[in-house]
Design a protein around this motif. Structure first.
Motif, PDB file in Angstrom:
ATOM      1  N   GLY A   1      48.379  20.767  34.694  1.00 56.91           N
ATOM      2  CA  GLY A   1      47.052  20.503  34.136  1.00 56.91           C
ATOM      3  C   GLY A   1      46.999  20.957  32.689  1.00 56.91           C
ATOM      4  N   ASP A   2      45.954  21.692  32.347  1.00 54.44           N
ATOM      5  CA  ASP A   2      45.771  22.188  30.986  1.00 54.44           C
ATOM      6  C   ASP A   2      46.711  23.370  30.755  1.00 54.44           C
ATOM      7  N   THR A   3      47.752  23.170  29.962  1.00 53.75           N
ATOM      8  CA  THR A   3      48.751  24.218  29.721  1.00 53.75           C
ATOM      9  C   THR A   3      48.525  24.920  28.382  1.00 53.75           C
ATOM     10  N   THR A   4      47.301  24.849  27.862  1.00 55.35           N
ATOM     11  CA  THR A   4      46.991  25.547  26.613  1.00 55.35           C
ATOM     12  C   THR A   4      47.134  27.054  26.816  1.00 55.35           C
ATOM     13  N   PRO A   5      47.821  27.754  25.920  1.00 62.13           N
ATOM     14  CA  PRO A   5      47.966  29.210  26.065  1.00 62.13           C
ATOM     15  C   PRO A   5      46.610  29.914  26.045  1.00 62.13           C
ATOM     16  N   VAL A   6      46.430  30.842  26.965  1.00 65.44           N
ATOM     17  CA  VAL A   6      45.180  31.596  27.082  1.00 65.44           C
ATOM     18  C   VAL A   6      45.469  33.059  26.779  1.00 65.44           C
ATOM     19  N   PRO A   7      44.906  33.625  25.693  1.00 68.20           N
ATOM     20  CA  PRO A   7      45.118  35.050  25.424  1.00 68.20           C
ATOM     21  C   PRO A   7      44.466  35.901  26.519  1.00 68.20           C
ATOM     22  N   LEU A   8      45.265  36.685  27.208  1.00 65.11           N
ATOM     23  CA  LEU A   8      44.747  37.580  28.236  1.00 65.11           C
ATOM     24  C   LEU A   8      44.474  38.971  27.672  1.00 65.11           C
ATOM     25  N   LEU A   9      45.405  39.462  26.884  1.00 68.67           N
ATOM     26  CA  LEU A   9      45.265  40.763  26.224  1.00 68.67           C
ATOM     27  C   LEU A   9      45.811  40.608  24.812  1.00 68.67           C
ATOM     28  N   ALA A  10      44.910  40.584  23.857  1.00 74.05           N
ATOM     29  CA  ALA A  10      45.300  40.402  22.455  1.00 74.05           C
ATOM     30  C   ALA A  10      44.512  41.408  21.632  1.00 74.05           C
TER      31      ALA A  10
ATOM     32  N   VAL B   1      49.805  52.802  32.115  1.00 72.57           N
ATOM     33  CA  VAL B   1      49.717  51.624  32.981  1.00 72.57           C
ATOM     34  C   VAL B   1      48.256  51.348  33.326  1.00 72.57           C
ATOM     35  N   TYR B   2      47.868  50.094  33.182  1.00 72.78           N
ATOM     36  CA  TYR B   2      46.502  49.668  33.489  1.00 72.78           C
ATOM     37  C   TYR B   2      46.539  48.445  34.414  1.00 72.78           C
ATOM     38  N   VAL B   3      45.398  48.150  35.037  1.00 74.74           N
ATOM     39  CA  VAL B   3      45.226  46.933  35.842  1.00 74.74           C
ATOM     40  C   VAL B   3      43.929  46.258  35.416  1.00 74.74           C
ATOM     41  N   ARG B   4      43.976  44.939  35.327  1.00 67.52           N
ATOM     42  CA  ARG B   4      42.783  44.130  35.031  1.00 67.52           C
ATOM     43  C   ARG B   4      42.713  42.958  36.010  1.00 67.52           C
ATOM     44  N   PRO B   5      41.523  42.364  36.157  1.00 65.33           N
ATOM     45  CA  PRO B   5      41.414  41.149  36.970  1.00 65.33           C
ATOM     46  C   PRO B   5      42.233  40.028  36.333  1.00 65.33           C
ATOM     47  N   PHE B   6      42.722  39.136  37.148  1.00 69.03           N
ATOM     48  CA  PHE B   6      43.514  38.014  36.653  1.00 69.03           C
ATOM     49  C   PHE B   6      42.999  36.707  37.276  1.00 69.03           C
ATOM     50  N   PRO B   7      42.787  35.665  36.450  1.00 75.53           N
ATOM     51  CA  PRO B   7      43.095  35.580  35.014  1.00 75.53           C
ATOM     52  C   PRO B   7      41.967  36.031  34.093  1.00 75.53           C
ATOM     53  N   ASN B   8      40.829  36.459  34.679  1.00 73.71           N
ATOM     54  CA  ASN B   8      39.691  36.865  33.854  1.00 73.71           C
ATOM     55  C   ASN B   8      39.845  38.339  33.480  1.00 73.71           C
ATOM     56  N   ALA B   9      40.741  38.600  32.543  1.00 73.27           N
ATOM     57  CA  ALA B   9      41.134  39.979  32.250  1.00 73.27           C
ATOM     58  C   ALA B   9      40.015  40.798  31.616  1.00 73.27           C
ATOM     59  N   ALA B  10      39.015  40.161  31.043  1.00 72.06           N
ATOM     60  CA  ALA B  10      37.939  40.899  30.390  1.00 72.06           C
ATOM     61  C   ALA B  10      36.917  41.461  31.374  1.00 72.06           C
ATOM     62  N   ASP B  11      37.056  41.176  32.679  1.00 72.19           N
ATOM     63  CA  ASP B  11      36.035  41.563  33.645  1.00 72.19           C
ATOM     64  C   ASP B  11      36.186  42.983  34.172  1.00 72.19           C
ATOM     65  N   GLY B  12      37.178  43.712  33.746  1.00 77.55           N
ATOM     66  CA  GLY B  12      37.332  45.089  34.222  1.00 77.55           C
ATOM     67  C   GLY B  12      38.658  45.676  33.770  1.00 77.55           C
TER      68      GLY B  12
END
Length: 664
Positions: A509-518, A547-558
Motif C-alpha cells: 500500500g502506501d510505503t511513504t516513510p513515517v517518522p516514528l522517533l525523530a 531503554v524505552y517503549v512506545r505504542p506502535f505505530p502511533n509512537a506519540a501516544d505514550g
C-alpha cells in the motif's frame, strides 16, 4: 673558587647520583682533587659505586664561603658550576644513549599482583612515558585502574576509576585519561579526584589519544565521530566524522608526534572488516594507511607499528610529513592477543613494551546458545568464522549470519542448524545485519553502497534475485520487521541531519516513510513487540542510553522507561511477557511487561554477565530462540588452553630489537 658547591640533587632531584658526584669532583678547588683526564670524568658519570663514595664525602663537607666575597666572584662560581654541569649532563646523556642502544632486548613474563586480574576483553593497559609505571584495569565488576611501579611489589588501586576503560598517560606522565560511564576523565596515577573532561564518550569500541599539545582525541559514544577537547575540559569539537566512511565506526585512536595527527581504525560490524587510517590534524582530512589491520601506533624509531588479526605485529617506515608508509613491513612480534578491533598492547617512549600474549583466533567468533542462568553451549564446535551479526529463523531451524570474506567484504550466509550446510546467500560485499521475514521465506539485510545504504532482501534458498525493500535519502544502520509482516522499522545513521531517527515503512500500500522517533537525540536498536503493538528502542535523551517503549505505530501516544541505570539492545521474549536488555556493564537484564491493550512495566532482575561475548555497542548483538529458552550470541573463539589463560609480557630495550629486525 672559595665556596664548596651545593649538592645538585637539592636543586634537581632527577639528576643521577653518579653525575652529581662527578660534577662536584670536577669543581674541586685543587687540581690534584679533580679528574686527571676527560676519560676519567666520563667513566665516573656511569660508575654508581663512585657516586656512593663521592656523594657521601660531599654530604659530610660543610658549605662555607669566604667572608666578604664579591658578587662577581659568586657569579663566577655559579657560572662555572653550570658549565660543568651542562657538560657533564651532555656527556652522561651521550654515554647513556650509547649504552642503551647496545642493550639487548630483555623479555620476561610479568605478574601484576595476586589481587589484580588485568586481562579484560577491552583496552586496559597504559605505560608511563618513562616506562616505570604500568596502569591496568581489574576484571572484576566495577573494577578499578591499578598502578604498578617498578619499585613496589604490589599494585596500588586508583580510587575514582571504577568501570574505567581505555587508559592512556599524558605526555608528561602526570595524568591518566580514561573513559567511564560515558565520560572522558583524567586522574593522577598517584591518587586524587577524577576530573571530567567531556561527556558522550564511547566505552565499548571507542578509545582515547593524548596529543603533545595537551588536547585529547576521543570517540563519541555514537562511534561515528572523533572529538577533540582540551586537557582542562570544555566543549569538545568534531575532529572527524564518518561521512566519508558510511556504515563504519571510528575506533582506537593513537597520537602522532607534535600533534601531527592520529591513527585510527575504521571498523565494519564487530570489526569483521577494518582498515587503519590516519587523520591529518592540519587539514582535517583522513586517508587509508593499511588495509585489514588492527590498531596502529607511531614509534620513536620512525616506524608504524600495527597488528593483524592473526596476532602478528609489523613495523614499517612511516613518513610523518606525507603520513604514509614508505617501505616494506617487517614482523616484530607474534602471538599478540587481538580482540575485535584492538590489541592489548602498550609501549613507552623509553623503549618498554607490555602486551598480552596468547593464541589468537584471527577475530573468529563461534555462535553459542546461552541459557538464562548463563550456561553456554556452542551450536556447532566446527562452525566458526569472521562473523558479525546473527538472526534465528522463525522456525528455529536456520540462522542467518553476517560473515567476512577475509578480503574486506561482508555478506550474508545461512546455516542449517545444528550441523547442516553453511550456504552463502548474498554477494554485495557490504551486506550486514540480517533479519528474517515473519514467514521465514525471505532474509532482509542492510546493504552498503558507496554513498548510501538500502534494505535489500533475498529468498532464503537463494532462488531469486535481490529486491530492494527500503531506500531512504540517509544511511541506514539497523531495522526490524514487525511480526504481522506489515511494517519495516529502520534506524538511520547518526552522522548526518536527522541523526539516529527511527522511521517506519509499510510493506504494501502506501510505503511513504513515517517518522516514528525523530528528535535531536540519538535513537537506536528498534524492536517491535511480538503482537506488533509496541516499539522498544534506546535513546540518549537523558544524557545516557536508556531503554524505552512506545505504542506502535502511533509512537506519540505514550512512553515508558524500562531501564533505570542505562541500557541498550532491547529484545522481546517470543511470548511478549519479558523485555530483555543489556545494562551499561553488559549484564543481561530481564523485565516483566504487560503488552495487551495497555502497557505496564513489572519487576526487573539481572540474569548473567554478557561481557565475554562479542558485543557491538551500537547495534543488536544477540537474538533469542523462537521457544524463548535461550539467547544466541557470538563468542570469541579460543584455540587452546593457552588462549584461555593469556599472559602479560614485558620487553625492555624493545626499540633495539626492532632496529635489529629491520636491518636483517
Amino acid at each position: 673558587m672559595t665556596e664548596h658547591p651545593r649538592p645538585l640533587t637539592a636543586q634537581r632531584h632527577t639528576i643521577p647520583r653518579q653525575v652529581e658526584a662527578a660534577v662536584l669532583t670536577a669543581l674541586e678547588k685543587l687540581p690534584a682533587d679533580r679528574f686527571a683526564s676527560a676519560a676519567e670524568f666520563a667513566a665516573a658519570l656511569t660508575d654508581t659505586s663512585y657516586a656512593r663514595a663521592a656523594t657521601t664525602a660531599t654530604a659530610a663537607m660543610p658549605a662555607v664561603g669566604r667572608p666578604g666575597a664579591t658578587s662577581w666572584q659568586l657569579w663566577f662560581i655559579a657560572a662555572a658550576g653550570v658549565a660543568v654541569l651542562a657538560t657533564a649532563l651532555a656527556a652522561w646523556g651521550w654515554v647513556r644513549a650509547r649504552a642503551l642502544a647496545s642493550q639487548p632486548a630483555l623479555w620476561q613474563y610479568i605478574v601484576v599482583g595476586d589481587s589484580v586480574h588485568p586481562l579484560v576483553p577491552m583496552p586496559s593497559l597504559a605505560l608511563s612515558p618513562d616506562g616505570t609505571t604500568l596502569v591496568v584495569k581489574d576484571i572484576v565488576q566495577d573494577g578499578l585502574l591499578w598502578a604498578k611501579g617498578g619499585s613496589t611489589l604490589d599494585p596500588v588501586p586508583i580510587p575514582g576509576t571504577e568501570r574505567a576503560l581505555h587508559p592512556v598517560f599524558s605526555p608528561d606522565g602526570e595524568w591518566v585519561a580514561f573513559v567511564a560511564d560515558q565520560q572522558l576523565r583524567k586522574i593522577s596515577p598517584a591518587g586524587g579526584s577524577a576530573v571530567t573532561l567531556a561527556d558522550s564518550a564511547a566505552a565499548f569500541g571507542g578509545g582515547v589519544a593524548w596529543l603533545d599539545d595537551g588536547s585529547l582525541i576521543y570517540v563519541q559514544n555514537s562511534l561515528n565521530k572523533l572529538m577533540r577537547v582540551s586537557s582542562s575540559g570544555g566543549k569538545g569539537v568534531v575532529a572527524l566524522d564518518n561521512s566519508e566512511l558510511p556504515g563504519q565506526s571510528l575506533d582506537y585512536p593513537t597520537a602522532l608526534p607534535d600533534s601531527r595527527g592520529v591513527l585510527f581504525l575504521a571498523c565494519g560490524p564487530n570489526c569483521v572488516t577494518a582498515s587503519l587510517r590516519v587523520l591529518d590534524l592540519r587539514t582535517g582530512q583522513q586517508k587509508l594507511v593499511v588495509t585489514e589491520a588492527i590498531q596502529g601506533w607511531y614509534l620513536p624509531t620512525g616506524h608504524l607499528l600495527y597488528t593483524r588479526r592473526d596476532g602478528t605485529a609489523l613495523a614499517a617506515p612511516f613518513d610523518l610529513d606525507r603520513l604514509e608508509v614508505t617501505g616494506p613491513a617487517v614482523q616484530v612480534l607474534d602471538r599478540v592477543l587481538v580482540r575485535g578491533g584492538f590489541a592489548q598492547l602498550a609501549w613507552s617512549r623509553s623503549g618498554v613494551l607490555v602486551f598480552e600474549r596468547g593464541e589468537g583466533a584471527a577475530n573468529q567468533n563461534l555462535p553459542v546458545r546461552v541459557t538464562p542462568d548463563g550456561s553456554v553451549a556452542p551450536i556447532d564446535t566446527s562452525w566458526y568464522g569472521n562473523f558479525a551479526s546473527l538472526a534465528a529463523s522463525p522456525d528455529g531451524q536456520r540462522m542467518a549470519i553476517g560473515a567476512g570474506t577475509g578480503a574486506g567484504g561482508l555478506n550474508i550466509w545461512v546455516k542449517q542448524l545444528n550441523r547442516g550446510p553453511f550456504t552463502r546467500l548474498s554477494f554485495g560485499g557490504g551486506d550486514r545485519r540480517p533479519v528474517w521475514a515473519p514467514d521465514g521465506r525471505i532474509v532482509a539485510f542492510i546493504r552498503d553502497t558507496l554513498n548510501t545504504s538500502v534494505v535489500a532482501a533475498r529468498f532464503s534458498d537463494g532462488s531469486r534475485p535481490d529486491t530492494v525493500l527500503v531506500h531512504l535519502d540517509r544511511q541506514l544502520q539497523e531495522f526490524d520487521w514487525s511480526r504481522d509482516g506489515r511494517w519495516l522499522v529502520v534506524r538511520t545513521d547518526n552522522s548526518v541531519a536527522g541523526a539516529g531517527d527511527i522511521v517506519g515503512l509499510q510493506t504494501s500500500g502506501d510505503t511513504t516513510p513515517v517518522p516514528l522517533l525523530a528528535s535531536r537525540f540519538t535513537e537506536k536498536n528498534p524492536a517491535v513487540s511480538p503482537n506488533s503493538r509496541w516499539l522498544a528502542y534506546v535513546s540518549n535523551e537523558s544524557g545516557r542510553d536508556e531503554v524505552y517503549v512506545r505504542p506502535f505505530p502511533n509512537a506519540a501516544d505514550g512512553r515508558w522507561q524500562i531501564s533505570t541505570a542505562g541500557g541498550i539492545q532491547p529484545r522481546w521474549a517470543p511470548d511478549g511477557r519479558t523485555l530483555y536488555y543489556l545494562d551499561l556493564t553488559s549484564r543481561m537484564i530481564a523485565v516483566g511487561v504487560t503488552t495487551g491493550a495497555r502497557f505496564a512495566v513489572g519487576e526487573s532482575k539481572p540474569l548473567f554477565d554478557a561481557s565475554g561475548f562479542t558485543l557491538d555497542p551500537f547495534h543488536q548483538s544477540y537474538d533469542l530462540t523462537p521457544d524463548g529458552r535461550s539467547f544466541l550470541f557470538l563468542a570469541p573463539r579460543r584455540l587452546s588452553d593457552a588462549a584461555r589463560t593469556p599472559s602479560l609480557v614485558r620487553v625492555d630495550h624493545w626499540f633495539n630489537d626492532i632496529r635489529a629486525k629491520l636491518v636483517q
